[in-house]
Design a protein around this motif. Structure first.
Motif, mmCIF file in Angstrom:
data_model
loop_
_atom_site.group_PDB
_atom_site.id
_atom_site.type_symbol
_atom_site.label_atom_id
_atom_site.label_comp_id
_atom_site.label_asym_id
_atom_site.label_seq_id
_atom_site.Cartn_x
_atom_site.Cartn_y
_atom_site.Cartn_z
ATOM 1 N N VAL B 4 14.876 37.324 23.670
ATOM 2 C CA VAL B 4 15.509 36.022 23.468
ATOM 3 C C VAL B 4 14.986 35.428 22.164
ATOM 4 O O VAL B 4 13.778 35.277 22.002
ATOM 5 C CB VAL B 4 15.205 35.063 24.638
ATOM 6 C CG1 VAL B 4 15.848 33.706 24.379
ATOM 7 C CG2 VAL B 4 15.677 35.660 25.955
ATOM 8 N N CYS B 23 20.331 30.008 20.253
ATOM 9 C CA CYS B 23 19.677 30.939 21.179
ATOM 10 C C CYS B 23 20.559 32.163 21.325
ATOM 11 O O CYS B 23 21.760 32.036 21.613
ATOM 12 C CB CYS B 23 19.455 30.296 22.540
ATOM 13 S SG CYS B 23 18.750 31.435 23.758
ATOM 14 N N GLN B 25 20.457 36.373 22.938
ATOM 15 C CA GLN B 25 19.722 37.403 23.678
ATOM 16 C C GLN B 25 20.468 38.735 23.582
ATOM 17 O O GLN B 25 21.699 38.770 23.528
ATOM 18 C CB GLN B 25 19.497 36.990 25.139
ATOM 19 C CG GLN B 25 20.710 36.555 25.906
ATOM 20 C CD GLN B 25 21.397 37.638 26.697
ATOM 21 O OE1 GLN B 25 20.903 38.761 26.827
ATOM 22 N NE2 GLN B 25 22.550 37.308 27.283
ATOM 23 N N MET B 32 21.969 32.258 31.365
ATOM 24 C CA MET B 32 21.169 31.683 30.285
ATOM 25 C C MET B 32 20.878 30.224 30.592
ATOM 26 O O MET B 32 21.642 29.562 31.316
ATOM 27 C CB MET B 32 21.880 31.828 28.929
ATOM 28 C CG MET B 32 22.032 33.280 28.483
ATOM 29 S SD MET B 32 22.623 33.468 26.792
ATOM 30 C CE MET B 32 21.154 33.040 25.858
ATOM 31 N N TYR B 48 22.655 25.153 32.099
ATOM 32 C CA TYR B 48 22.589 26.578 32.323
ATOM 33 C C TYR B 48 23.996 27.159 32.335
ATOM 34 O O TYR B 48 24.988 26.428 32.417
ATOM 35 C CB TYR B 48 21.837 26.921 33.614
ATOM 36 C CG TYR B 48 22.513 26.474 34.892
ATOM 37 C CD1 TYR B 48 22.314 25.184 35.375
ATOM 38 C CD2 TYR B 48 23.301 27.353 35.629
ATOM 39 C CE1 TYR B 48 22.927 24.771 36.554
ATOM 40 C CE2 TYR B 48 23.900 26.944 36.816
ATOM 41 C CZ TYR B 48 23.703 25.651 37.266
ATOM 42 O OH TYR B 48 24.298 25.238 38.430
ATOM 43 N N ARG B 68 29.306 28.405 25.702
ATOM 44 C CA ARG B 68 28.957 29.806 25.950
ATOM 45 C C ARG B 68 30.224 30.644 25.717
ATOM 46 O O ARG B 68 30.908 31.045 26.639
ATOM 47 C CB ARG B 68 28.456 29.984 27.394
ATOM 48 C CG ARG B 68 27.970 31.410 27.680
ATOM 49 C CD ARG B 68 26.526 31.571 27.443
ATOM 50 N NE ARG B 68 26.061 32.932 27.648
ATOM 51 C CZ ARG B 68 25.686 33.440 28.824
ATOM 52 N NH1 ARG B 68 25.756 32.692 29.917
ATOM 53 N NH2 ARG B 68 25.258 34.670 28.902
ATOM 54 N N CYS B 91 14.777 28.318 25.483
ATOM 55 C CA CYS B 91 15.953 29.025 25.968
ATOM 56 C C CYS B 91 15.463 30.225 26.775
ATOM 57 O O CYS B 91 14.412 30.802 26.456
ATOM 58 C CB CYS B 91 16.806 29.480 24.787
ATOM 59 S SG CYS B 91 18.259 30.443 25.226
ATOM 60 N N SER B 93 16.918 33.728 29.459
ATOM 61 C CA SER B 93 18.042 34.479 30.009
ATOM 62 C C SER B 93 17.557 35.350 31.149
ATOM 63 O O SER B 93 16.366 35.690 31.230
ATOM 64 C CB SER B 93 18.703 35.341 28.929
ATOM 65 O OG SER B 93 17.894 36.452 28.596
#
Lengths: 109, 111
Positions: B4, B23, B25, B32, B48, B68, B91, B93
């Protein structure tokens, strides 16, 4: 939402001593984790322990879900154990973790 | 394997300015999270996401927005920065049942 209480808030140990950290939570949970935040701020997962006992080297954890508490044991503490230990059960929906305020551990040589 | 990654690591904002905390990943995790950590406190959940296109509010969402659009990225937007938003932002995940992996954090000061 779920309430999380950790004790003690602060703990000072000499290297080699043992300690027990406690986490009480207000409602039943499906998941509980312990984290260590090192002095540089990095968060590392220690245990995934919704119930029962697990051990990893000098660390072990026990969760008694029916009584809504979890314990983290640190044996033969080392200076590298210093930092903040967080207990984090999941939220009611099971979609994220709710963190306690943590126990700040200082281990001196 | 980068895990991340958060950018920037540090930022100073003036009151009323806006910014985006990035952020990303590379573990193909569906879940996340954004948390904030105030001094001497635990982490509080801001927002989230359980997958691309899906976001939900956490404990302290006011003053923040997220999106997202991809599995990899989960940016956090502050529109009108306030001193109360001075904090360290993390952040994370995870898979649906796995332990979260955290980024290194972004230390934000609003003056």
């Amino acid at each position: 939402g779920i309430q999380v209480e950790q004790s003690p808030p602060d703990l000072i140990l000499q290297e080699g001593a043992n300690s027990t950290l406690r986490c009480n939570f207000s409602d039943s949970v499906n998941n509980l984790q312990w984290f260590h935040q090192n002095p540089w701020g990095q968060l590392i997962n220690l245990f995934y322990i919704p119930s029962g006992t697990k051990q990893n080297g000098r660390l072990s954890a026990t969760t008694v879900a029916t009584e809504r508490y979890s314990l983290l044991y640190i044996s033969s503490s080392q200076t590298t154990d210093s930092g903040v230990y967080f207990c984090a059960p999941d939220n009611q929906a099971g979609t994220a973790l709710i963190f306690g305020k943590g126990t700040t551990l200082s281990v001196s040589s | 394997n980068a895990g991340v990654t958060q950018t920037p690591k540090f930022r100073i904002l003036k009151i009323g300015q806006s910014m985006t905390l990035q952020c990303t990943q590379d573990m193909n995790h569906n879940y996340m999270y954004w948390y904030r950590q105030d001094p001497g406190m635990g982490l509080k959940l801001i927002y989230y996401s359980v997958g691309a296109g899906i976001t939900d509010k956490g404990e302290v969402p006011n003053g923040y927005n997220v999106s997202r659009s991809t599995t990899e990225d989960f940016p956090l937007r502050l529109e009108l920065a306030a001193p109360s938003q001075t904090s360290v932002y993390f952040c994370a995940s995870s898979t649906r049942t796995g332990s979260p992996f955290f980024g290194q954090g972004t230390r934000l000061t609003v003056v």
